[in-house]
Structures are given as C-alpha cells and as structure tokens.
Design an enzyme around this catalytic site. Structure first.
Site, mmCIF file in Angstrom:
data_model
loop_
_atom_site.group_PDB
_atom_site.id
_atom_site.type_symbol
_atom_site.label_atom_id
_atom_site.label_comp_id
_atom_site.label_asym_id
_atom_site.label_seq_id
_atom_site.Cartn_x
_atom_site.Cartn_y
_atom_site.Cartn_z
ATOM 1 N N HIS A 207 0.793 -1.231 0.000
ATOM 2 C CA HIS A 207 0.000 0.000 0.000
ATOM 3 C C HIS A 207 0.826 1.281 0.000
ATOM 4 O O HIS A 207 0.282 2.366 -0.141
ATOM 5 C CB HIS A 207 -0.965 0.033 1.189
ATOM 6 C CG HIS A 207 -0.284 0.375 2.486
ATOM 7 N ND1 HIS A 207 0.469 -0.533 3.166
ATOM 8 C CD2 HIS A 207 -0.226 1.517 3.190
ATOM 9 C CE1 HIS A 207 0.965 0.019 4.251
ATOM 10 N NE2 HIS A 207 0.564 1.276 4.301
HETATM 11 C C1 UD1 Z 1 -2.208 5.635 5.949
HETATM 12 C C2 UD1 Z 1 -0.891 6.045 6.611
HETATM 13 C C3 UD1 Z 1 0.100 4.903 6.490
HETATM 14 C C4 UD1 Z 1 -0.455 3.611 7.008
HETATM 15 C C5 UD1 Z 1 -1.761 3.310 6.277
HETATM 16 C C6 UD1 Z 1 -2.391 2.025 6.746
HETATM 17 C C7 UD1 Z 1 -0.377 8.463 6.487
HETATM 18 C C8 UD1 Z 1 0.524 9.464 5.865
HETATM 19 N N1 UD1 Z 1 -0.303 7.212 5.980
HETATM 20 O O1 UD1 Z 1 -1.947 5.490 4.555
HETATM 21 O O2 UD1 Z 1 1.263 5.226 7.248
HETATM 22 O O3 UD1 Z 1 0.463 2.569 6.789
HETATM 23 O O4 UD1 Z 1 -2.652 4.408 6.509
HETATM 24 O O5 UD1 Z 1 -3.498 1.703 5.983
HETATM 25 O O6 UD1 Z 1 -1.107 8.805 7.386
HETATM 26 N N2 UD1 Z 1 -9.012 5.065 1.414
HETATM 27 C C9 UD1 Z 1 -10.239 4.468 1.339
HETATM 28 N N3 UD1 Z 1 -10.915 4.194 2.490
HETATM 29 C C10 UD1 Z 1 -10.417 4.496 3.712
HETATM 30 C C11 UD1 Z 1 -9.160 5.123 3.792
HETATM 31 C C12 UD1 Z 1 -8.473 5.396 2.638
HETATM 32 O O7 UD1 Z 1 -10.730 4.176 0.265
HETATM 33 O O8 UD1 Z 1 -11.075 4.209 4.726
HETATM 34 C C13 UD1 Z 1 -8.258 5.345 0.168
HETATM 35 C C14 UD1 Z 1 -8.589 6.683 -0.414
HETATM 36 O O9 UD1 Z 1 -8.509 6.582 -1.797
HETATM 37 C C15 UD1 Z 1 -7.449 7.544 0.086
HETATM 38 C C16 UD1 Z 1 -6.295 6.557 0.064
HETATM 39 O O10 UD1 Z 1 -6.885 5.323 0.453
HETATM 40 O O11 UD1 Z 1 -7.244 8.658 -0.681
HETATM 41 C C17 UD1 Z 1 -5.169 6.905 0.988
HETATM 42 O O12 UD1 Z 1 -5.653 7.068 2.332
HETATM 43 P P1 UD1 Z 1 -4.809 7.914 3.388
HETATM 44 O O13 UD1 Z 1 -5.489 7.968 4.682
HETATM 45 O O14 UD1 Z 1 -4.407 9.224 2.786
HETATM 46 O O15 UD1 Z 1 -3.446 7.109 3.529
HETATM 47 P P2 UD1 Z 1 -3.134 5.530 3.502
HETATM 48 O O16 UD1 Z 1 -2.522 5.197 2.183
HETATM 49 O O17 UD1 Z 1 -4.279 4.722 3.963
#
Ligand code: UD1
Length: 365
Positions: A207
């Site tokens: 991820h």
């Molecule tokens: C975040 C953390 C990362 C951790 C990971 C675990 C930061 C900078 N990164 O990354 O350290 O390892 O969580 O999962 O805080 N999305 C969904 N549903 C959700 C959440 C996210 O669809 O419930 C998708 C969305 O497209 C979103 C993308 O995932 O834009 C990224 O989500 P984000 O919270 O920005 O960071 P993670 O990649 O999940």
C-alpha cells in the site's frame, strides 16, 4: 486526568486498544478515545473496533481522505474544540500517520502534554510521509515510549532529553498476544471470499505510495507475486488505495485467482490467521514486519529501508527492495526451507501497555 487517545488509521487501532484497556483499569487516569476519521471504510474501521473490544470513540472528527495538507489541516481544525472540552487533558498519540502529527501539534501549542507511543523509529527516508510525521511528533512530545532499543539513540541524536524516553516494548504485540487464540482460520477467510481453500500459501500486502502509485512499479511487483504464486498461491488482501490503482492502471487481469488470490481489506483476526499460517509474507507495511517477527514467520519487506531494524537484527525480516531478481531469489530460498529464523525482541511480550500506564501514573498523578 483525562488521557485523550487519538486513532486515525487502521494500524493505530491495534496500538491504542491495549493502552485504552490498561487506562480503564487505572484509578488515576481516564481514557477518552477520539477517532479522526482518516480511515472511514467499514472494512478499515468498525470491524477492528468490534474485534479488538475497543469502546466506540467518544468523538469522530470525520476527516476522510485528501491531500496531506488538507487531511492534516482538517484534523487540526476539528480536533482543537474536542481537546478544549476535555478535562485536564494529556494527549496520547501512536505511530506515524497524518492524524498523529496533526493532533500532537494542536496539543503542543496549547501547552498540553504530548505522549508519543512508538517514538524514535527512523527509516531516514524523508520521501516517506510517515518519516516526517515521526520526526516532528517526537520533537514536540513530552514523553516518548519506544518499542526497540535502537530508538533511544535516534532520539538523543536529535537532541531529545534521555529522561523523557522510556523503553516499554511493543503495544501492537500486546494485541497480537491477546488475540492469537481468536485468530480466524485461513480456510474460513478464503471460503468466505469464494476463493479456493489452500493449505500452503504466501501472504502479501502492498500500500505504500512508492510501491503502488507508479504503474510500472506496481505491475512489476504483481508479476513477482504471480511468479512466486506458481510455487504456492499468494493471498493478497488489498488496501482500497491499492485496489483503485490496480483498476485504474489496467492491471486487474494480474489478479488471476490462481497464482494471486485477491481479497478485500481483512479484519484483524483474519489477518492474524493468514500471517500465522503463511509459509512466507511479502509486505511493505510497517506493522506486518513486526507481527511476522513476533510470530516467527519469514518476511520479505518490499522496501529499501525499514524504521524497525529490530525485525531485521533479531527477527525474521529481510529487506529485499523492489528488484524482481532479488525478490524472487529470496522468496525461493525461503520456500526451500531457508527462511530466516529469528527471536522475539526484548519486551515484545504482551505487557507494554501496562508499562506505559505505570509511567503515566507516576508522571501525571
Ligand atoms: C495511511 C498512513 C500509512 C499507514 C496506512 C495504513 C499516512 C501518511 N499514511 O496510509 O502510514 O500505513 O494508513 O493503511 O497517514 N481510502 C479508502 N478508504 C479508507 C481510507 C483510505 O478508500 O477508509 C483510500 C482513499 O482513496 C485515500 C487513500 O486510500 O485517498 C489513501 O488514504 P490515506 O489515509 O491518505 O493514507 P493511507 O494510504 O491509507
């Protein structure tokens, strides 16, 4: 006093759960759980609260996704009034996600004590957003709890007073130890997803932006998994971000249901069952490097660095980067029985949260 405990994203829940439980047993300190809403899908959320027996958050800030600036700023704006309303608060943050630095910054500017759990880990790779969050959170924390010995040297090198640092062990392993007997069998997980039930398998998770945002890197990693999958199937639980990238890059055909068995995001107990029974794990997650070390399962980390060096020095983890030849060579070696043996690092024993609460009781009552 009220200990405001913040969670925002999936890896935070396993860290906060044992701390909240230990605080509930404390006569002097009362936990208050706040969810920023950084992760919001039910699969990334409610399921974990139920499995881990965590109380529902007293407040959910509903922040959701956005650019780093938007997400961090929204957490700050929405967290401030919640903190203002708390009685005689102390802030406790875990890990390295955007919610961690955002809430720490709000509290520090108000003169509210900040406690950071999982302090001092360093990848020394500032291209990782988490590394920036780690360095900055540690700088504004009053008490820093570390999971491995190497962390204290990182902190003192950055000018942090050694008297603030407490080596307590790994709260995520508290959760693992407590829940291992309840792990869901892989057969149940695979059958529920309509996939073939296999006894021998590898598990992979991807991820990190550096692995999934560039279509050629992502395609190459999936090809590696598929190649390994010719020896034994690779179960691949997909983060929503990774699934979206696979679809938008036209790579869905690589998830063939034979060499690669794709799953949706798994709950904690299913993931535990998969890891515990895997022959090999390939991952870019931080937490899974530690969990496989605790379980004694060989882990190949698809990154060039790790902020968790104890998993390599003592545990079952090997850094393999993203070079297909190296990944395949290390995977084949592990499958031929040459998987790295390891031992469990000091204080990864299921009692870290108790140690944390006992330090807090001394410091704040
Ligand atoms: C975040 C953390 C990362 C951790 C990971 C675990 C930061 C900078 N990164 O990354 O350290 O390892 O969580 O999962 O805080 N999305 C969904 N549903 C959700 C959440 C996210 O669809 O419930 C998708 C969305 O497209 C979103 C993308 O995932 O834009 C990224 O989500 P984000 O919270 O920005 O960071 P993670 O990649 O999940």
């Amino acid at each position: 006093r009220t200990v405001v405990c913040v969670v925002g994203a999936r890896p935070n829940y396993m860290k906060a759960a044992p701390i909240v439980a230990a605080l509930r047993d404390s006569a002097a300190l009362t936990p208050m759980l706040v969810h920023t809403g950084q992760h919001y899908d039910p699969d990334m959320n409610e399921k974990f609260f139920a499995e881990l027996g965590m109380p529902a958050p007293q407040s959910n800030l509903g922040v959701g996704s956005g650019s780093h600036a938007v997400q961090t700023a929204e957490v700050m704006i929405r967290f401030e009034p919640v903190l203002d309303a708390a009685q005689d608060p102390i802030l406790l943050v875990v890990g390295d996600v955007n919610s961690t630095i955002a809430c720490a910054l709000v509290a520090a500017k108000k003169g509210i004590p900040v406690i950071h759990v999982e302090a001092g880990l360093r990848s020394r790779d500032r291209a990782m957003p988490e590394e920036i969050n780690r360095v900055l959170t540690d700088q504004i924390s009053d008490l820093l709890f570390t999971t491995e010995r190497s962390a204290a040297a990182n902190l003192t090198a950055e000018g942090i007073d050694a008297a603030r640092i407490h080596f307590v062990g790994n709260v995520m392993i508290d959760t693992l130890v407590a829940n291992l007997p309840r792990a869901i069998s892989p057969a149940e997980t695979l059958a529920a997803a309509g996939l073939p039930v296999v006894d021998r398998f590898a598990v992979s998770t991807l991820h990190r932006p550096s692995n999934v945002d560039d279509p050629s890197v992502l395609g190459c990693l999936l090809d590696c998994l598929s190649e390994i999958g010719r020896d034994l199937p690779v179960i691949l639980p997909l983060h929503p971000r990774t699934r979206a990238r696979i679809e938008s890059c036209g790579l869905s055909a690589k998830l063939d249901g034979k060499t690669i068995l794709p799953l949706g995001p798994q709950g904690y107990l299913a993931m535990l069952g998969l890891m515990k029974n895997a022959t090999l794990v390939l991952t870019d997650s931080g937490g899974i490097q530690e969990e496989t070390t605790a379980l004694g399962i060989p882990c190949l980390t698809l990154r060039d660095n790790t902020e968790r060096p104890a998993t390599v020095a003592f545990g079952t983890n090997t850094l393999v980067g993203r070079d297909p030849a190296r990944i395949l060579a290390c995977a084949r070696e592990a499958l031929a029985g040459g998987g790295k043996a390891g031992r469990i690092p000091e204080f990864w024993d299921g009692h870290a949260a108790r140690r944390i609460v006992s330090v807090l009781e001394t410091a704040f009552t």
